[in-house]
Write a protein that holds these residues in place. Structure first.
Motif, PDB file in Angstrom:
ATOM      1  N   MET A 213      20.780  -5.017   2.554  1.00  8.96           N
ATOM      2  CA  MET A 213      19.580  -5.363   1.785  1.00  8.96           C
ATOM      3  C   MET A 213      18.885  -6.580   2.372  1.00  8.96           C
ATOM      4  O   MET A 213      17.649  -6.662   2.377  1.00  8.96           O
ATOM      5  N   ASP A 214      19.670  -7.525   2.875  1.00  6.10           N
ATOM      6  CA  ASP A 214      19.114  -8.746   3.467  1.00  6.10           C
ATOM      7  C   ASP A 214      18.333  -8.423   4.737  1.00  6.10           C
ATOM      8  O   ASP A 214      17.243  -8.962   4.966  1.00  6.10           O
ATOM      9  N   ILE A 215      18.886  -7.559   5.562  1.00  4.08           N
ATOM     10  CA  ILE A 215      18.208  -7.176   6.804  1.00  4.08           C
ATOM     11  C   ILE A 215      16.878  -6.514   6.496  1.00  4.08           C
ATOM     12  O   ILE A 215      15.827  -6.888   7.038  1.00  4.08           O
ATOM     13  N   ILE A 216      16.908  -5.526   5.601  1.00  4.99           N
ATOM     14  CA  ILE A 216      15.684  -4.806   5.257  1.00  4.99           C
ATOM     15  C   ILE A 216      14.674  -5.738   4.597  1.00  4.99           C
ATOM     16  O   ILE A 216      13.477  -5.715   4.908  1.00  4.99           O
ATOM     17  N   GLY A 217      15.157  -6.586   3.674  1.00  5.04           N
ATOM     18  CA  GLY A 217      14.261  -7.512   2.992  1.00  5.04           C
ATOM     19  C   GLY A 217      13.620  -8.513   3.934  1.00  5.04           C
ATOM     20  O   GLY A 217      12.436  -8.840   3.809  1.00  5.04           O
ATOM     21  N   SER A 252     -10.110  -5.252  11.678  1.00  5.25           N
ATOM     22  CA  SER A 252     -10.575  -3.848  11.618  1.00  5.25           C
ATOM     23  C   SER A 252      -9.972  -2.973  12.716  1.00  5.25           C
ATOM     24  O   SER A 252     -10.603  -2.017  13.169  1.00  5.25           O
ATOM     25  N   HIS A 253      -8.753  -3.291  13.130  1.00  5.01           N
ATOM     26  CA  HIS A 253      -8.022  -2.430  14.067  1.00  5.01           C
ATOM     27  C   HIS A 253      -7.027  -1.598  13.256  1.00  5.01           C
ATOM     28  O   HIS A 253      -5.818  -1.836  13.297  1.00  5.01           O
ATOM     29  N   TYR A 254      -7.563  -0.629  12.522  1.00  4.18           N
ATOM     30  CA  TYR A 254      -6.727   0.099  11.564  1.00  4.18           C
ATOM     31  C   TYR A 254      -5.653   0.926  12.262  1.00  4.18           C
ATOM     32  O   TYR A 254      -4.538   1.053  11.757  1.00  4.18           O
ATOM     33  N   GLY A 255      -5.975   1.466  13.411  1.00  2.00           N
ATOM     34  CA  GLY A 255      -4.998   2.259  14.148  1.00  2.00           C
ATOM     35  C   GLY A 255      -3.834   1.416  14.621  1.00  2.00           C
ATOM     36  O   GLY A 255      -2.669   1.791  14.463  1.00  2.00           O
ATOM     37  N   LEU A 256      -4.125   0.237  15.197  1.00  2.00           N
ATOM     38  CA  LEU A 256      -3.068  -0.654  15.668  1.00  2.00           C
ATOM     39  C   LEU A 256      -2.250  -1.178  14.498  1.00  2.00           C
ATOM     40  O   LEU A 256      -1.021  -1.271  14.580  1.00  2.00           O
ATOM     41  N   GLY A 257      -2.921  -1.507  13.397  1.00  2.00           N
ATOM     42  CA  GLY A 257      -2.205  -1.954  12.207  1.00  2.00           C
ATOM     43  C   GLY A 257      -1.259  -0.887  11.681  1.00  2.00           C
ATOM     44  O   GLY A 257      -0.118  -1.184  11.294  1.00  2.00           O
ATOM     45  N   SER A 258      -1.708   0.371  11.687  1.00  2.00           N
ATOM     46  CA  SER A 258      -0.854   1.471  11.245  1.00  2.00           C
ATOM     47  C   SER A 258       0.327   1.666  12.182  1.00  2.00           C
ATOM     48  O   SER A 258       1.443   1.961  11.746  1.00  2.00           O
ATOM     49  N   ALA A 259       0.094   1.501  13.488  1.00  2.00           N
ATOM     50  CA  ALA A 259       1.183   1.631  14.470  1.00  2.00           C
ATOM     51  C   ALA A 259       2.249   0.559  14.224  1.00  2.00           C
ATOM     52  O   ALA A 259       3.455   0.832  14.294  1.00  2.00           O
ATOM     53  N   ILE A 260       1.811  -0.669  13.914  1.00  6.53           N
ATOM     54  CA  ILE A 260       2.765  -1.743  13.613  1.00  6.53           C
ATOM     55  C   ILE A 260       3.524  -1.413  12.331  1.00  6.53           C
ATOM     56  O   ILE A 260       4.728  -1.665  12.221  1.00  6.53           O
ATOM     57  N   GLY A 261       2.825  -0.818  11.351  1.00  3.49           N
ATOM     58  CA  GLY A 261       3.488  -0.411  10.108  1.00  3.49           C
ATOM     59  C   GLY A 261       4.568   0.629  10.348  1.00  3.49           C
ATOM     60  O   GLY A 261       5.659   0.553   9.762  1.00  3.49           O
ATOM     61  N   ILE A 262       4.289   1.602  11.202  1.00  5.16           N
ATOM     62  CA  ILE A 262       5.292   2.615  11.545  1.00  5.16           C
ATOM     63  C   ILE A 262       6.462   1.970  12.279  1.00  5.16           C
ATOM     64  O   ILE A 262       7.627   2.328  12.067  1.00  5.16           O
ATOM     65  N   VAL A 266      10.406   2.127  11.246  1.00  8.45           N
ATOM     66  CA  VAL A 266      11.465   2.559  12.169  1.00  8.45           C
ATOM     67  C   VAL A 266      12.558   1.502  12.250  1.00  8.45           C
ATOM     68  O   VAL A 266      13.756   1.821  12.230  1.00  8.45           O
ATOM     69  N   ILE A 267      12.169   0.232  12.323  1.00  9.10           N
ATOM     70  CA  ILE A 267      13.148  -0.857  12.386  1.00  9.10           C
ATOM     71  C   ILE A 267      14.010  -0.867  11.132  1.00  9.10           C
ATOM     72  O   ILE A 267      15.238  -1.002  11.207  1.00  9.10           O
ATOM     73  N   CYS A 268      13.383  -0.716   9.960  1.00 11.87           N
ATOM     74  CA  CYS A 268      14.136  -0.691   8.698  1.00 11.87           C
ATOM     75  C   CYS A 268      15.103   0.491   8.661  1.00 11.87           C
ATOM     76  O   CYS A 268      16.248   0.353   8.221  1.00 11.87           O
ATOM     77  N   THR A 269      14.639   1.661   9.129  1.00 13.35           N
ATOM     78  CA  THR A 269      15.485   2.859   9.123  1.00 13.35           C
ATOM     79  C   THR A 269      16.684   2.691  10.053  1.00 13.35           C
ATOM     80  O   THR A 269      17.825   2.983   9.680  1.00 13.35           O
ATOM     81  N   VAL A 270      16.422   2.205  11.269  1.00 14.14           N
ATOM     82  CA  VAL A 270      17.506   1.989  12.236  1.00 14.14           C
ATOM     83  C   VAL A 270      18.493   0.947  11.716  1.00 14.14           C
ATOM     84  O   VAL A 270      19.718   1.126  11.824  1.00 14.14           O
ATOM     85  N   ALA A 271      17.970  -0.131  11.131  1.00 17.57           N
ATOM     86  CA  ALA A 271      18.833  -1.185  10.594  1.00 17.57           C
ATOM     87  C   ALA A 271      19.706  -0.655   9.462  1.00 17.57           C
ATOM     88  O   ALA A 271      20.882  -1.011   9.356  1.00 17.57           O
TER      89      ALA A 271
END
Length: 286
Positions: A213-217, A252-262, A266-271
């Motif tokens: 939980m700490d890692i994800i949080g 207003s770089h919505y695509g790049l912002g979405s890529a960072i969100g994904i 992925v980091i949370c899932t792997v962790a």
């Protein structure tokens, strides 16, 4: 059939608020869009992901995130465990200490961030205290100085989260039979030996859960940084979450912002999977 009827409302909520936004984020991460309705949307494939990994700001935010995760894991659970053991021992005024330790968890992180922002201001309480005790040479702009800004935020994150994990571990301590401690005392075991031979082994599943939980949080921390520095100075305290917000809604770089969100997802899932794998391996070895 009746069982599925009970599941459907929760399933619909999960699909609407989890699955559909994830699918939308994946789509927007593959396009070039400024986030304004009616403007052109251009498909660019994985260009946003390539740009993200070549962006020094993204790399710096990932390093800051790694620092936040490592220090949080190293301090949150150990400190919370010691506090939980002390309170569980029913020391004098233990109820008061229990309430005081848990209080930071009750407040929203935005409020916590604002409170510590005023404390660490150049004319705030920390610098005033240092001046009054003769340590004026240590006075600095804690949230502006490049060498102290990120460390200050990490400190506040640790302070704010310890009480939460203390309560979880305290609940775990109540499940350990008192007979084990009584038998150990009769055999001559010291409190320190009981802690390492009885308390920690019996709390391993809960400790593993706290670490996960700490890692994800820590990966998802946003409001604390946004309230204290908004990613400054010059982006030096940005985390992937704050950088995602800035790229999508400020620049207003919505695509790049979405890529960072994904990438955050992925980091949370792997962790999560890595933490579960390590926990299962430890339990199997025991």
């Amino acid at each position: 059939m009746g069982i599925f009827l009970f599941i459907i409302p929760a399933l619909l909520i999960y699909i609407v608020f989890q699955i559909i936004p994830i699918i939308g984020s994946v789509f927007f991460s593959l396009v070039d869009w400024n986030g304004i309705a009616g403007s052109d949307i251009t498909f660019v494939g994985i260009k946003n992901y390539i740009d993200a990994f070549h962006d020094p700001d993204v790399i710096l935010s990932l390093k800051n995130m790694a620092k936040m995760v490592i220090i949080s894991v190293l301090f949150h659970t150990p400190i919370a465990l010691l506090m939980a053991v002390a309170i569980n021992a029913k020391c004098k005024c233990y109820r008061l200490f229990k309430a005081l330790f848990f209080v930071p968890t009750v407040f929203p992180l935005t409020a916590v961030g604002l409170m510590w922002y005023f404390i660490f201001m150049p004319n705030g309480a920390v610098n005033a205290l240092l001046e009054n005790i003769g340590l004026g040479n240590l006075v600095t702009s804690w949230l502006v100085n490049e060498s102290t800004a990120m460390n200050t935020i990490v400190f506040v994150n640790v302070w704010a989260g310890v009480g939460y994990y203390m309560v979880i571990l305290l609940a775990g301590l109540t499940t350990i039979p008192e007979d084990l401690y009584e038998a150990a005392s009769i055999d001559g075991a010291t409190p320190v030996q009981q802690f390492f031979k009885i308390t920690i082994p019996n709390l391993k599943p809960i400790i593993s859960m706290c670490v996960m939980m700490d890692i994800i949080g820590s990966v998802k921390v946003f409001d604390l940084v946004f309230a204290m520095t908004q990613g400054g100075p010059n982006g030096l305290t940005n985390l992937p979450t704050t950088l995602m917000y800035n790229e999508a809604f400020k620049y207003s770089h919505y695509g790049l912002g979405s890529a960072i969100g994904i990438l955050i997802m992925v980091i949370c899932t792997v962790a999560t999977f890595a933490s579960n794998f390590v926990s299962a391996k430890i339990e199997k070895d025991d």
